[in-house]
Write a protein that holds these residues in place. Sequence first.
Motif, PDB file in Angstrom:
ATOM      1  N   GLY A   1       0.735  -1.203  -0.044  1.00 48.10           N
ATOM      2  CA  GLY A   1      -0.076   0.016  -0.062  1.00 48.10           C
ATOM      3  C   GLY A   1       0.779   1.189   0.171  1.00 48.10           C
ATOM      4  N   LEU A   2       2.108   1.177  -0.297  1.00 47.87           N
ATOM      5  CA  LEU A   2       2.962   2.314  -0.319  1.00 47.87           C
ATOM      6  C   LEU A   2       3.079   2.855  -1.566  1.00 47.87           C
TER       7      LEU A   2
ATOM      8  N   HIS B   1       3.084   8.754  -0.514  1.00 50.09           N
ATOM      9  CA  HIS B   1       2.164   8.706   0.924  1.00 50.09           C
ATOM     10  C   HIS B   1       2.595   7.520   1.717  1.00 50.09           C
TER      11      HIS B   1
ATOM     12  N   GLU C   1       1.358   5.162   4.700  1.00 51.12           N
ATOM     13  CA  GLU C   1       0.281   4.326   5.706  1.00 51.12           C
ATOM     14  C   GLU C   1       0.720   3.633   6.757  1.00 51.12           C
ATOM     15  N   MET C   2      -0.163   3.694   7.735  1.00 49.56           N
ATOM     16  CA  MET C   2       0.180   3.078   8.945  1.00 49.56           C
ATOM     17  C   MET C   2       1.031   1.779   8.750  1.00 49.56           C
TER      18      MET C   2
ATOM     19  N   TRP D   1       4.205   1.749   7.680  1.00 51.42           N
ATOM     20  CA  TRP D   1       5.160   1.917   6.385  1.00 51.42           C
ATOM     21  C   TRP D   1       6.606   1.659   7.000  1.00 51.42           C
TER      22      TRP D   1
END
Length: 149
Positions: free
Chosen positions: A29-30, A102, A104-105, A107
């Motif tokens: 998700g990075l 961005h 995200e939690m 990372w």
Amino acid sequence: MSEELRRRLLSAREIKERRRIEQHLATAGLAAYFEEFVPPRWTVEERSRFYRSDTRASFSTPLTTPEELGHWIERIVTEQGMSAPLMAATNLENFPWIKLRHLEMGWGVTLMETLGKNLTLLSQGSGRLLVFFEEEYEYVAFVASTPAT
């Protein structure tokens, strides 16, 4: 082995590694991508200073689980006023930096799993450089800012 052959072999290995890095970060998700980037001169000087034995770390924590180290890294980045986009050093000769668009939690853990425990992060927006690496019994971090002109 000729220098040209060495370069071609290195390039082929690093293209595979680049794909692995991009895929792993995307799966986690990075949003990240490689771009040509030349770090400011002051960051090169500061990085070399951080690796000298007489330089005191800005932060340290005992060696612990990857999850706790990841949260520690995230906390320091936040406390230093750094935010995405961040540049992260890859230790690849042909693709030395990747831009994290961005965060995200979680990372921090993902980045360590992808790039290794020794991390260099640069926030061009805040003019901050953070370097993290593992020592014998602890994990240390060094911070530097853009010098006043």
